[in-house]
Design a protein around this motif. Structure first.
Motif, short mmCIF file in Angstrom:
data_model
loop_
_atom_site.label_atom_id
_atom_site.label_comp_id
_atom_site.label_asym_id
_atom_site.label_seq_id
_atom_site.Cartn_x
_atom_site.Cartn_y
_atom_site.Cartn_z
N THR A 46 34.57 -9.30 56.39
CA THR A 46 35.35 -9.93 54.01
C THR A 46 35.30 -11.44 54.85
N LEU A 47 35.60 -12.20 56.21
CA LEU A 47 35.47 -14.08 55.66
C LEU A 47 34.35 -13.99 55.21
N ARG A 48 33.13 -13.45 56.07
CA ARG A 48 31.81 -13.76 56.30
C ARG A 48 31.45 -13.50 54.84
N GLU A 49 31.55 -12.49 53.76
CA GLU A 49 31.25 -12.50 52.68
C GLU A 49 32.09 -13.37 51.18
N PHE A 50 33.14 -13.55 52.68
CA PHE A 50 33.89 -14.65 51.20
C PHE A 50 33.57 -16.26 51.46
N LEU A 51 33.52 -15.84 52.15
CA LEU A 51 32.18 -17.67 52.50
C LEU A 51 31.22 -18.12 52.42
N LEU A 52 30.03 -16.39 52.04
CA LEU A 52 29.33 -17.30 51.03
C LEU A 52 29.25 -17.15 49.87
N GLN A 53 30.30 -16.14 49.12
CA GLN A 53 30.74 -16.99 47.96
C GLN A 53 31.58 -17.90 47.97
N GLU A 54 32.01 -18.80 48.72
CA GLU A 54 32.73 -20.11 48.27
C GLU A 54 30.91 -21.14 48.04
N GLY A 55 30.12 -20.38 49.36
CA GLY A 55 29.41 -21.29 49.33
C GLY A 55 28.59 -21.51 48.19
N GLN A 56 28.18 -20.64 47.60
CA GLN A 56 27.19 -20.45 46.27
C GLN A 56 28.18 -21.23 45.42
N VAL A 57 29.45 -21.16 44.39
CA VAL A 57 30.20 -21.47 43.86
C VAL A 57 30.29 -23.10 43.95
N ARG A 58 30.19 -23.52 45.19
CA ARG A 58 30.08 -24.84 45.32
C ARG A 58 28.75 -25.26 45.37
N GLY A 59 27.79 -24.95 46.35
CA GLY A 59 26.39 -25.14 45.75
C GLY A 59 26.07 -25.71 44.39
N ILE A 60 26.45 -25.00 44.07
CA ILE A 60 26.46 -24.60 41.59
C ILE A 60 27.47 -25.62 41.05
N ARG A 61 28.24 -26.02 41.49
CA ARG A 61 29.12 -27.08 41.14
C ARG A 61 28.49 -28.56 41.50
N ILE A 62 28.10 -28.51 43.11
CA ILE A 62 28.08 -29.63 43.57
C ILE A 62 26.29 -30.07 42.78
N PHE A 63 25.68 -29.31 42.58
CA PHE A 63 24.23 -29.31 41.72
C PHE A 63 24.53 -29.67 40.38
N ILE A 64 25.49 -29.69 39.03
CA ILE A 64 25.85 -29.71 38.27
C ILE A 64 26.46 -31.20 38.10
N LYS A 65 27.39 -31.53 39.19
CA LYS A 65 27.86 -32.80 39.91
C LYS A 65 26.25 -33.57 39.97
N GLU A 66 25.59 -33.67 40.59
CA GLU A 66 24.52 -34.42 41.02
C GLU A 66 23.91 -34.92 39.57
N LEU A 67 23.13 -34.21 39.08
CA LEU A 67 23.57 -33.66 37.56
C LEU A 67 24.40 -35.52 36.99
N TYR A 68 25.09 -35.40 36.49
CA TYR A 68 26.06 -36.02 35.80
C TYR A 68 26.42 -37.07 36.67
N GLU A 69 25.96 -37.53 37.90
CA GLU A 69 26.07 -38.81 38.98
C GLU A 69 24.89 -39.49 38.71
N ILE A 70 23.81 -38.90 38.41
CA ILE A 70 22.21 -39.63 38.68
C ILE A 70 22.38 -40.37 37.25
N VAL A 71 22.84 -39.37 36.39
CA VAL A 71 22.61 -40.28 34.94
C VAL A 71 23.41 -41.28 35.02
N GLN A 72 25.22 -41.11 35.91
CA GLN A 72 26.00 -42.31 35.72
C GLN A 72 25.38 -43.73 36.08
N SER A 73 24.32 -43.38 37.39
CA SER A 73 24.01 -44.21 38.39
C SER A 73 22.98 -45.00 37.81
N GLU A 74 22.20 -44.27 36.32
CA GLU A 74 21.26 -45.13 35.54
C GLU A 74 21.16 -46.43 35.18
#
Length: 74
Positions: A46-74
């Motif tokens: 259960t802990l493993r599955e929970f952490l995997l799911q949280e990792g997926q969500v964080r990875g998606i959010r980090i990717f989207i955030k990175e796109l916005y940060e790339i544009v802001q650093s322009e």
């Protein structure tokens, strides 16, 4: 390293009204991940599955955030 041309393309993508559709799909995917119960047969599984799911969500959010940060650093 991201080139200036790539930064411009990302900026155009984020400013395109169609980008709202991508953001909507991102939220639906995150919702689907969170709706999948992490409960498994053992506490460790259960802990493993929970952490995997949280990792997926964080990875998606980090990717989207990175796109916005790339544009802001322009």
């Amino acid at each position: 390293m991201i080139t200036q041309g790539e930064k411009s393309q990302i900026k155009q993508l984020l400013q395109d009204p169609k980008w709202q559709t991508v953001e909507r799909v991102v939220e639906l995917v995150i919702e689907r991940i969170k709706d999948n119960s992490p409960l498994r047969e053992t506490n460790d599984e259960t802990l493993r599955e929970f952490l995997l799911q949280e990792g997926q969500v964080r990875g998606i959010r980090i990717f989207i955030k990175e796109l916005y940060e790339i544009v802001q650093s322009e």
